[in-house]
Motif scaffolding. Structure first.
Motif, mmCIF file in Angstrom:
data_model
loop_
_atom_site.group_PDB
_atom_site.id
_atom_site.type_symbol
_atom_site.label_atom_id
_atom_site.label_comp_id
_atom_site.label_asym_id
_atom_site.label_seq_id
_atom_site.Cartn_x
_atom_site.Cartn_y
_atom_site.Cartn_z
ATOM 1 N N PHE A 135 -0.655 14.282 10.395
ATOM 2 C CA PHE A 135 -1.201 13.686 9.170
ATOM 3 C C PHE A 135 -0.114 12.952 8.394
ATOM 4 O O PHE A 135 -0.313 11.847 7.897
ATOM 5 C CB PHE A 135 -1.818 14.769 8.289
ATOM 6 N N GLU A 136 1.044 13.606 8.274
ATOM 7 C CA GLU A 136 2.132 12.983 7.521
ATOM 8 C C GLU A 136 2.571 11.676 8.166
ATOM 9 O O GLU A 136 2.792 10.671 7.491
ATOM 10 C CB GLU A 136 3.305 13.955 7.410
ATOM 11 N N GLU A 137 2.706 11.684 9.492
ATOM 12 C CA GLU A 137 3.101 10.473 10.218
ATOM 13 C C GLU A 137 2.045 9.384 10.066
ATOM 14 O O GLU A 137 2.354 8.224 9.786
ATOM 15 C CB GLU A 137 3.296 10.797 11.702
ATOM 16 N N ALA A 138 0.768 9.760 10.247
ATOM 17 C CA ALA A 138 -0.307 8.777 10.210
ATOM 18 C C ALA A 138 -0.488 8.194 8.812
ATOM 19 O O ALA A 138 -0.661 6.984 8.648
ATOM 20 C CB ALA A 138 -1.609 9.410 10.693
ATOM 21 N N GLN A 139 -0.431 9.039 7.788
ATOM 22 C CA GLN A 139 -0.668 8.549 6.430
ATOM 23 C C GLN A 139 0.518 7.762 5.900
ATOM 24 O O GLN A 139 0.358 6.896 5.051
ATOM 25 C CB GLN A 139 -1.021 9.717 5.501
ATOM 26 N N GLU A 140 1.682 8.050 6.411
ATOM 27 C CA GLU A 140 2.854 7.242 6.052
ATOM 28 C C GLU A 140 2.711 5.848 6.633
ATOM 29 O O GLU A 140 2.991 4.840 5.981
ATOM 30 C CB GLU A 140 4.124 7.909 6.588
ATOM 31 N N ALA A 141 2.205 5.773 7.867
ATOM 32 C CA ALA A 141 2.062 4.480 8.540
ATOM 33 C C ALA A 141 0.902 3.668 7.996
ATOM 34 O O ALA A 141 0.925 2.443 7.981
ATOM 35 C CB ALA A 141 1.864 4.702 10.041
ATOM 36 N N GLU A 142 -0.162 4.350 7.533
ATOM 37 C CA GLU A 142 -1.372 3.657 7.111
ATOM 38 C C GLU A 142 -1.543 3.655 5.596
ATOM 39 O O GLU A 142 -2.642 3.443 5.094
ATOM 40 C CB GLU A 142 -2.592 4.326 7.762
ATOM 41 N N ASP A 143 -0.493 3.903 4.849
ATOM 42 C CA ASP A 143 -0.561 3.862 3.391
ATOM 43 C C ASP A 143 -1.634 4.808 2.861
ATOM 44 O O ASP A 143 -2.538 4.404 2.126
ATOM 45 C CB ASP A 143 -0.815 2.427 2.914
ATOM 46 N N ALA A 144 -1.570 6.065 3.254
ATOM 47 C CA ALA A 144 -2.414 7.172 2.811
ATOM 48 C C ALA A 144 -3.767 7.209 3.495
ATOM 49 O O ALA A 144 -4.469 8.208 3.422
ATOM 50 C CB ALA A 144 -2.608 7.182 1.293
ATOM 51 N N ALA A 145 -4.188 6.144 4.183
ATOM 52 C CA ALA A 145 -5.471 6.179 4.885
ATOM 53 C C ALA A 145 -5.334 6.973 6.179
ATOM 54 O O ALA A 145 -4.378 6.787 6.926
ATOM 55 C CB ALA A 145 -5.943 4.762 5.180
ATOM 56 N N LEU A 146 -6.287 7.859 6.443
ATOM 57 C CA LEU A 146 -6.283 8.623 7.684
ATOM 58 C C LEU A 146 -7.118 7.893 8.721
ATOM 59 O O LEU A 146 -8.329 7.750 8.547
ATOM 60 C CB LEU A 146 -6.877 10.014 7.456
ATOM 61 N N PRO A 147 -6.517 7.417 9.803
ATOM 62 C CA PRO A 147 -7.295 6.740 10.847
ATOM 63 C C PRO A 147 -8.343 7.670 11.444
ATOM 64 O O PRO A 147 -8.123 8.880 11.575
ATOM 65 C CB PRO A 147 -6.230 6.373 11.893
ATOM 66 N N GLU A 148 -9.488 7.099 11.819
ATOM 67 C CA GLU A 148 -10.586 7.897 12.346
ATOM 68 C C GLU A 148 -10.181 8.666 13.600
ATOM 69 O O GLU A 148 -10.628 9.795 13.825
ATOM 70 C CB GLU A 148 -11.791 6.992 12.647
ATOM 71 N N GLU A 149 -9.319 8.065 14.431
ATOM 72 C CA GLU A 149 -8.922 8.761 15.649
ATOM 73 C C GLU A 149 -8.098 10.007 15.347
ATOM 74 O O GLU A 149 -8.161 11.009 16.068
ATOM 75 C CB GLU A 149 -8.144 7.824 16.591
ATOM 76 N N VAL A 150 -7.315 9.964 14.257
ATOM 77 C CA VAL A 150 -6.542 11.142 13.852
ATOM 78 C C VAL A 150 -7.479 12.226 13.336
ATOM 79 O O VAL A 150 -7.327 13.412 13.659
ATOM 80 C CB VAL A 150 -5.501 10.755 12.788
ATOM 81 N N VAL A 151 -8.450 11.829 12.520
ATOM 82 C CA VAL A 151 -9.422 12.792 11.990
ATOM 83 C C VAL A 151 -10.169 13.465 13.137
ATOM 84 O O VAL A 151 -10.316 14.692 13.175
ATOM 85 C CB VAL A 151 -10.418 12.092 11.042
ATOM 86 N N TYR A 210 -0.709 24.386 1.270
ATOM 87 C CA TYR A 210 -2.144 24.542 1.534
ATOM 88 C C TYR A 210 -2.830 23.224 1.900
ATOM 89 O O TYR A 210 -3.556 23.135 2.895
ATOM 90 C CB TYR A 210 -2.854 25.115 0.304
ATOM 91 N N PHE A 211 -2.616 22.202 1.097
ATOM 92 C CA PHE A 211 -3.413 20.981 1.225
ATOM 93 C C PHE A 211 -2.849 20.001 2.253
ATOM 94 O O PHE A 211 -3.321 18.872 2.361
ATOM 95 C CB PHE A 211 -3.575 20.318 -0.144
ATOM 96 N N SER A 212 -1.859 20.461 3.014
ATOM 97 C CA SER A 212 -1.395 19.662 4.147
ATOM 98 C C SER A 212 -1.894 20.232 5.462
ATOM 99 O O SER A 212 -1.559 19.721 6.521
ATOM 100 C CB SER A 212 0.142 19.602 4.156
#
Length: 383
Positions: A109-125, A361-363
């Motif tokens: 999540f940290e890697e993906a949201q850093e790369a996508e400016d806080a957006a979580l890509p659907e494939e990661v979800v 908790y929230f990570s």
């Protein structure tokens, strides 16, 4: 219909780039993993009324970087901490597979949201949900072998998680679904990040590395707590902020979910235990808070100390469901059910170490997925 969520942060939060980044990332995870994209989320910021609201230094906190400054005498010097061997993923997984998977995806999540400016890509979800689903259903997988390399472990994890998800959905699986989603490199980075954090967590290395920051955070924790518990302008201003945010939720006519982390949970319990406050924001027998969620909170402890001005055991008359989440490693989290008739305690385990458990908790993927299940049982609209 979507839920209206009010999230009340805990102590030691101060406005700035890091705070805004955390809020954006947490909102994204709540929407993608728990409540759905249509959920309304308010984040009232009360740190401006806490201790050292501008985030300044406390003069009484020791300077660990230059401990001999200002004439301070140093009594002795201990031996340097040992580093220890880097644990393999299978070693951690054999000890606690669900938590290992959860921590890997914390790094993803940290890697993906850093790369996508806080957006979580659907494939990661999707990958997170598939692996969390598998880990919860099969907490002790028979395929974990002691001689597995980290790459072999991750490859097998992706294959069995995809196959398990497909079997539940009644669809065929080629065993490579997670990899083809494009999260393979994120998985490896997330695993490395997890191993780095877990290594000697809670031991001497972690304590030495985190002592300076932890001491300052404890100082701010104590300062923020007393700013609220002490009668005066800070308490009044924080409650006024809660009045506005909860009032907005009531006016929306949407299902209401109030979430409080740490002192945020204490503030919510204190406000909701005050009938005059509740009635002034529009809560009634027919318009109630659908769910109160307190996470890593001290509401039960402060009630036991008779600091919340409520009878004991206390009740929150306008709350339908109260879930109090605590981490067995979080020394700042407490049970609520011994002191509140309404509360249902839920234990959440982490592998982050004592120093980090209170803020972790929230990570964690499992927090969102388990919370989604509990809220669904309570009739709250979730994904």
């Amino acid at each position: 219909m979507a839920a209206f969520i009010v999230f009340v942060h805990g102590v030691a939060n101060r406005q700035g780039a890091d705070y805004e980044k955390n809020v954006s990332a947490r909102n994204e995870r709540f929407r993608k993993l728990t409540f759905g994209t249509a959920a309304k989320i308010e984040n009232p910021y009360w740190g401006k009324f806490g201790a050292n609201p501008e985030g300044g230094e406390f003069g009484s906190v020791p300077d660990y970087e230059t401990p001999l400054a200002n004439g301070i005498e140093k009594l002795n010097v201990g031996p340097p901490p040992k580093t220890g061997a880097v644990p393999k993923l299978v070693e951690l997984a054999r000890e606690d597979f669900p938590e290992t998977v959860d921590l890997i995806f914390e790094g993803v999540f940290e890697e993906a949201q850093e790369a996508e400016d806080a957006a979580l890509p659907e494939e990661v979800v999707k990958a997170a949900q598939m692996t969390a689903e598998y880990a919860q259903a099969v907490p002790v997988p028979p395929w974990i072998a002691e001689d597995m390399s980290d790459d072999q472990f991750l490859k097998h994890l992706t294959e069995v998680s995809a196959a398990f998800h497909a079997s539940r959905a009644g669809a065929p699986s080629n065993g490579q679904e997670i990899e083809t989603l494009g999260v393979g490199s994120w998985l490896k980075k997330g695993a490395k990040s997890m191993v780095d954090r877990v290594r000697n967590a809670g031991g001497r290395v972690a304590l030495a590395a985190g002592r300076n920051g932890a001491h300052k955070q404890v100082a701010t924790f104590i300062g923020d707590v007393f700013c609220y518990l002490k009668e005066g302008s800070a308490r009044d201003q924080i409650r006024a902020l809660m009045h506005e945010a909860i009032g907005n939720a009531v006016q929306s006519n949407d299902p209401i979910v109030l979430i409080g982390h740490s002192m945020g949970g204490v503030i919510l319990a204190d406000c909701l235990g005050d009938p005059a406050f509740c009635q002034s924001v529009g809560l009634s027998d027919t318009r109630q808070v659908n769910s109160l969620v307190t996470v890593g909170s001290q509401a039960g402890f402060f009630q036991e100390l008779d600091l919340l001005n409520m009878p004991s055991p206390a009740s929150l008359p306008y709350v339908e469901t109260w879930i109090n989440i605590f981490d067995e490693l979080d020394v700042l989290s407490f049970l609520a059910s011994p002191c509140f008739n309404d509360a249902r305690d839920m234990m959440f385990s982490s592998r982050t170490g004592i120093l980090n458990a209170h803020t972790a908790y929230f990570s964690r993927v499992q927090l969102y997925t388990r919370l989604r299940a509990r809220l669904k049982d309570a009739g709250v609209p979730v994904i």
